[in-house]
Motif scaffolding. Structure first.
Motif, PDB file in Angstrom:
ATOM      1  N   SER A  66     -12.175  97.434  71.805  1.00 49.91           N
ATOM      2  CA  SER A  66     -11.220  97.670  70.667  1.00 49.91           C
ATOM      3  C   SER A  66     -11.112  99.258  70.966  1.00 49.91           C
ATOM      4  CB  SER A  66     -11.676  97.567  69.389  1.00 49.91           C
ATOM      5  OG  SER A  66     -10.945  98.314  68.382  1.00 49.91           O
ATOM      6  N   VAL A  67      -9.842  99.780  70.979  1.00 50.28           N
ATOM      7  CA  VAL A  67      -9.530 101.332  70.910  1.00 50.28           C
ATOM      8  C   VAL A  67      -8.744 101.959  69.762  1.00 50.28           C
ATOM      9  CG1 VAL A  67      -9.441 101.309  73.518  1.00 50.28           C
ATOM     10  CG2 VAL A  67      -7.489 100.828  72.280  1.00 50.28           C
ATOM     11  N   THR A  68      -8.708 100.993  68.649  1.00 48.29           N
ATOM     12  CA  THR A  68      -8.235 101.385  67.482  1.00 48.29           C
ATOM     13  C   THR A  68      -8.905 101.729  66.242  1.00 48.29           C
ATOM     14  OG1 THR A  68      -7.800  99.267  66.853  1.00 48.29           O
ATOM     15  CG2 THR A  68      -6.114 100.180  68.270  1.00 48.29           C
ATOM     16  N   GLN A  73     -15.981 106.705  69.159  1.00 46.74           N
ATOM     17  CA  GLN A  73     -17.047 105.718  69.909  1.00 46.74           C
ATOM     18  C   GLN A  73     -17.599 106.737  71.229  1.00 46.74           C
ATOM     19  OE1 GLN A  73     -15.575 101.774  70.918  1.00 46.74           O
ATOM     20  NE2 GLN A  73     -13.628 102.039  69.866  1.00 46.74           N
ATOM     21  N   GLY A  74     -18.767 106.892  70.885  1.00 43.96           N
ATOM     22  CA  GLY A  74     -19.618 107.682  71.822  1.00 43.96           C
ATOM     23  C   GLY A  74     -19.971 106.667  73.190  1.00 43.96           C
ATOM     24  N   ILE A  75     -19.695 107.406  74.237  1.00 46.21           N
ATOM     25  CA  ILE A  75     -19.683 106.469  75.531  1.00 46.21           C
ATOM     26  C   ILE A  75     -21.035 106.999  76.146  1.00 46.21           C
ATOM     27  CG2 ILE A  75     -19.254 105.963  77.743  1.00 46.21           C
ATOM     28  CD1 ILE A  75     -16.124 106.697  76.274  1.00 46.21           C
ATOM     29  N   ALA A  76     -21.243 108.308  76.504  1.00 41.22           N
ATOM     30  CA  ALA A  76     -22.520 109.045  76.796  1.00 41.22           C
ATOM     31  C   ALA A  76     -22.437 110.262  76.157  1.00 41.22           C
ATOM     32  CB  ALA A  76     -22.571 109.158  78.533  1.00 41.22           C
ATOM     33  N   VAL A  77     -23.518 110.651  75.549  1.00 39.94           N
ATOM     34  CA  VAL A  77     -23.584 111.970  74.795  1.00 39.94           C
ATOM     35  C   VAL A  77     -25.039 112.517  75.100  1.00 39.94           C
ATOM     36  CG1 VAL A  77     -23.401 112.962  72.333  1.00 39.94           C
ATOM     37  CG2 VAL A  77     -22.080 110.723  72.868  1.00 39.94           C
ATOM     38  N   GLY A  78     -24.909 113.832  75.325  1.00 39.61           N
ATOM     39  CA  GLY A  78     -26.220 114.568  75.306  1.00 39.61           C
ATOM     40  C   GLY A  78     -26.438 115.296  74.170  1.00 39.61           C
ATOM     41  N   LEU A  90     -18.919 112.151  76.245  1.00 37.67           N
ATOM     42  CA  LEU A  90     -17.558 111.567  76.776  1.00 37.67           C
ATOM     43  C   LEU A  90     -17.517 110.405  75.643  1.00 37.67           C
ATOM     44  CD1 LEU A  90     -15.695 111.134  79.166  1.00 37.67           C
ATOM     45  CD2 LEU A  90     -17.666 109.876  80.136  1.00 37.67           C
ATOM     46  N   PHE A  91     -16.256 110.657  75.038  1.00 38.20           N
ATOM     47  CA  PHE A  91     -15.742 109.751  73.817  1.00 38.20           C
ATOM     48  C   PHE A  91     -14.425 108.890  73.961  1.00 38.20           C
ATOM     49  CE2 PHE A  91     -18.594 113.073  72.107  1.00 38.20           C
ATOM     50  CZ  PHE A  91     -19.301 112.439  71.412  1.00 38.20           C
ATOM     51  N   LEU A  92     -14.371 107.913  73.294  1.00 39.27           N
ATOM     52  CA  LEU A  92     -12.945 107.463  72.799  1.00 39.27           C
ATOM     53  C   LEU A  92     -12.884 107.931  71.561  1.00 39.27           C
ATOM     54  CD1 LEU A  92     -12.799 103.653  73.857  1.00 39.27           C
ATOM     55  CD2 LEU A  92     -12.112 105.524  74.795  1.00 39.27           C
ATOM     56  N   GLU A  93     -11.771 108.917  71.245  1.00 40.75           N
ATOM     57  CA  GLU A  93     -11.578 109.444  69.865  1.00 40.75           C
ATOM     58  C   GLU A  93     -11.060 108.630  68.863  1.00 40.75           C
ATOM     59  OE1 GLU A  93     -11.707 112.965  68.991  1.00 40.75           O
ATOM     60  OE2 GLU A  93     -12.698 113.325  70.748  1.00 40.75           O
ATOM     61  N   ASP A  94     -11.126 109.098  67.675  1.00 41.13           N
ATOM     62  CA  ASP A  94     -10.749 108.452  66.482  1.00 41.13           C
ATOM     63  C   ASP A  94      -9.613 108.228  65.805  1.00 41.13           C
ATOM     64  OD1 ASP A  94     -11.412 110.902  65.662  1.00 41.13           O
ATOM     65  OD2 ASP A  94     -12.799 110.556  64.119  1.00 41.13           O
ATOM     66  N   MET A  95      -8.633 109.414  66.315  1.00 44.36           N
ATOM     67  CA  MET A  95      -7.495 109.726  65.687  1.00 44.36           C
ATOM     68  C   MET A  95      -6.419 109.089  66.389  1.00 44.36           C
ATOM     69  SD  MET A  95      -8.402 111.254  62.871  1.00 44.36           S
ATOM     70  CE  MET A  95      -6.929 112.015  62.017  1.00 44.36           C
ATOM     71  N   VAL A  96      -6.513 108.821  67.767  1.00 46.76           N
ATOM     72  CA  VAL A  96      -5.487 108.517  68.434  1.00 46.76           C
ATOM     73  C   VAL A  96      -5.904 107.291  69.143  1.00 46.76           C
ATOM     74  CG1 VAL A  96      -3.706 108.977  70.424  1.00 46.76           C
ATOM     75  CG2 VAL A  96      -4.326 110.881  68.782  1.00 46.76           C
ATOM     76  N   ASP A  97      -5.175 106.218  69.328  1.00 43.74           N
ATOM     77  CA  ASP A  97      -5.796 104.862  69.876  1.00 43.74           C
ATOM     78  C   ASP A  97      -5.937 105.093  71.506  1.00 43.74           C
ATOM     79  OD1 ASP A  97      -5.307 103.701  67.410  1.00 43.74           O
ATOM     80  OD2 ASP A  97      -3.635 102.855  67.908  1.00 43.74           O
ATOM     81  N   GLY A  98      -7.167 104.739  71.893  1.00 44.08           N
ATOM     82  CA  GLY A  98      -7.316 104.878  73.089  1.00 44.08           C
ATOM     83  C   GLY A  98      -7.547 106.202  73.879  1.00 44.08           C
ATOM     84  N   GLN A  99      -7.463 107.271  72.785  1.00 47.54           N
ATOM     85  CA  GLN A  99      -7.704 108.579  73.571  1.00 47.54           C
ATOM     86  C   GLN A  99      -9.063 108.912  74.011  1.00 47.54           C
ATOM     87  OE1 GLN A  99      -7.277 112.005  70.551  1.00 47.54           O
ATOM     88  NE2 GLN A  99      -5.705 112.790  72.003  1.00 47.54           N
ATOM     89  N   VAL A 118      -2.318 110.555  76.073  1.00 46.32           N
ATOM     90  CA  VAL A 118      -1.821 109.179  75.976  1.00 46.32           C
ATOM     91  C   VAL A 118      -2.963 108.348  75.787  1.00 46.32           C
ATOM     92  CG1 VAL A 118       0.418 109.763  77.451  1.00 46.32           C
ATOM     93  CG2 VAL A 118      -1.835 109.053  78.448  1.00 46.32           C
ATOM     94  N   MET A 119      -2.681 106.891  75.557  1.00 45.12           N
ATOM     95  CA  MET A 119      -3.831 105.818  75.550  1.00 45.12           C
ATOM     96  C   MET A 119      -4.229 105.737  76.934  1.00 45.12           C
ATOM     97  SD  MET A 119      -3.612 101.623  74.384  1.00 45.12           S
ATOM     98  CE  MET A 119      -3.752 101.967  72.562  1.00 45.12           C
ATOM     99  N   ALA A 120      -5.266 106.284  77.044  1.00 46.03           N
ATOM    100  CA  ALA A 120      -5.958 106.254  78.465  1.00 46.03           C
ATOM    101  C   ALA A 120      -6.699 104.951  78.717  1.00 46.03           C
ATOM    102  CB  ALA A 120      -6.920 107.616  78.608  1.00 46.03           C
ATOM    103  N   VAL A 121      -7.139 104.658  77.609  1.00 51.93           N
ATOM    104  CA  VAL A 121      -8.139 103.481  77.740  1.00 51.93           C
ATOM    105  C   VAL A 121      -7.672 102.166  76.809  1.00 51.93           C
ATOM    106  CG1 VAL A 121     -10.368 102.574  77.560  1.00 51.93           C
ATOM    107  CG2 VAL A 121     -10.002 104.945  78.131  1.00 51.93           C
ATOM    108  N   GLU A 122      -7.458 100.956  77.703  1.00 46.62           N
ATOM    109  CA  GLU A 122      -7.088  99.922  76.898  1.00 46.62           C
ATOM    110  C   GLU A 122      -8.169  98.965  76.652  1.00 46.62           C
ATOM    111  OE1 GLU A 122      -3.320  98.201  78.715  1.00 46.62           O
ATOM    112  OE2 GLU A 122      -3.407  99.920  80.013  1.00 46.62           O
ATOM    113  N   PRO A 123      -8.133  98.260  75.746  1.00 44.11           N
ATOM    114  CA  PRO A 123      -8.958  97.065  75.612  1.00 44.11           C
ATOM    115  C   PRO A 123      -9.148  96.005  76.439  1.00 44.11           C
ATOM    116  CG  PRO A 123      -7.357  96.847  73.784  1.00 44.11           C
ATOM    117  CD  PRO A 123      -7.033  98.130  74.686  1.00 44.11           C
TER     118      PRO A 123
END
Ligand SMILES: [Ca+2]
Length: 259
Positions: A66-68, A73-78, A90-99, A118-123
């Motif tokens: 899901s990207v909405t 959504q933390g992917i890899a975080v130091g 590196l994250f999927l952001e919370d305010m814009v879908d797929g950002q 833009v919606m960079a990542v799709e489910p």
């Protein structure tokens, strides 16, 4: 001979992945399936010094459920344990879908985010994502193409821990992650694009962490880089409810051709 030919045809029909083929075909290998409350981590002491002054690159393949969602959504975080702060992420952001976003935290307390517009990542789609920081700016890439940039100078906070699939305190990533790589250098757009589909050798210059998630069982995540920073599933070295699931069908990568 005819039997062999039939076997080969059958293998092609079933997909090479099930016949042990090493080239072509559909998804091969394994990945980690994350969900809310499931994560992994790596003690970064072996590469802590390598991702400071000279910049760095972090890249992975994702297949989000899901990207909405309304949380990061933390992917890899130091993480810098001395302050508790993130050092980068590196994250999927919370305010814009797929950002898709890359964040860098510098000393003293300051940080910036490069966010795709833009919606960079799709489910449900395997997508290669990457971030770089070169001491003056953050860049974010989708499938080897820059989708965001943001100036950020200074001195990045140290990285003691690498969190995979979560930033502790946030809900976390849902879906598959594979082929996580950390480099001690800011890779160029051309380098990222040219190598995203390849399994790279451990001897690749600047490669300081490489987790392929190919293990079929156990709590350890083997590091295919020369530094050997073994990761751990979930909360620690015993089976627990925070362990991500090991699944068949990894990212679409193949061995790098010898040139
Ligand atoms: Ca894999």
């Amino acid at each position: 001979m005819r039997t062999l030919r039939r076997l080969v045809v059958a293998c092609v029909a079933l997909s090479l992945a099930h016949c042990g083929g090493s080239g072509g075909g559909g998804p091969k290998g394994r990945a980690l399936r994350f969900d809310l409350g499931r994560y992994a981590f790596v003690n970064a002491s072996a590469f802590k010094a390598a991702i400071g002054a000279g910049g760095f690159t972090v890249e992975a393949w994702l297949k989000p459920d899901s990207v909405t969602d309304t949380y990061l959504q933390g992917i890899a975080v130091g993480q810098d344990l001395s302050t508790g702060s993130r050092s980068w992420g590196l994250f999927l952001e919370d305010m814009v879908d797929g950002q898709l976003s890359g964040r860098v935290y510098v000393s003293p307390a300051s940080w910036n985010t490069a966010k795709s517009s833009v919606m960079a990542v799709e489910p449900g789609v395997w997508t290669h994502v990457a971030m770089t920081w070169d001491g003056v700016g953050i860049r974010v890439f989708k499938n080897g193409v820059e989708v965001a940039s943001q100036p950020q100078g200074g001195s990045v906070l140290p990285t003691d821990l690498l969190h995979i699939g979560v930033w502790p305190g946030e809900a976390g990533f849902k879906g598959l992650i594979d082929e996580l790589r950390v480099w001690s250098v800011p890779r160029t757009e051309q380098q990222i694009a040219a190598n995203r589909g390849f399994i790279v050798p451990s001897t690749e210059p600047g490669l300081v962490g490489y987790w392929r998630f190919e293990e079929s069982s156990g709590q350890s995540l083997l590091d295919s880089s020369a530094l050997g920073s073994t990761g751990t599933l979930g909360m620690g070295p015993v089976v627990d409810m925070a362990d991500p699931e090991r699944v068949e069908g990894g990212a679409p990568v193949v061995d790098k051709p010898v040139v």
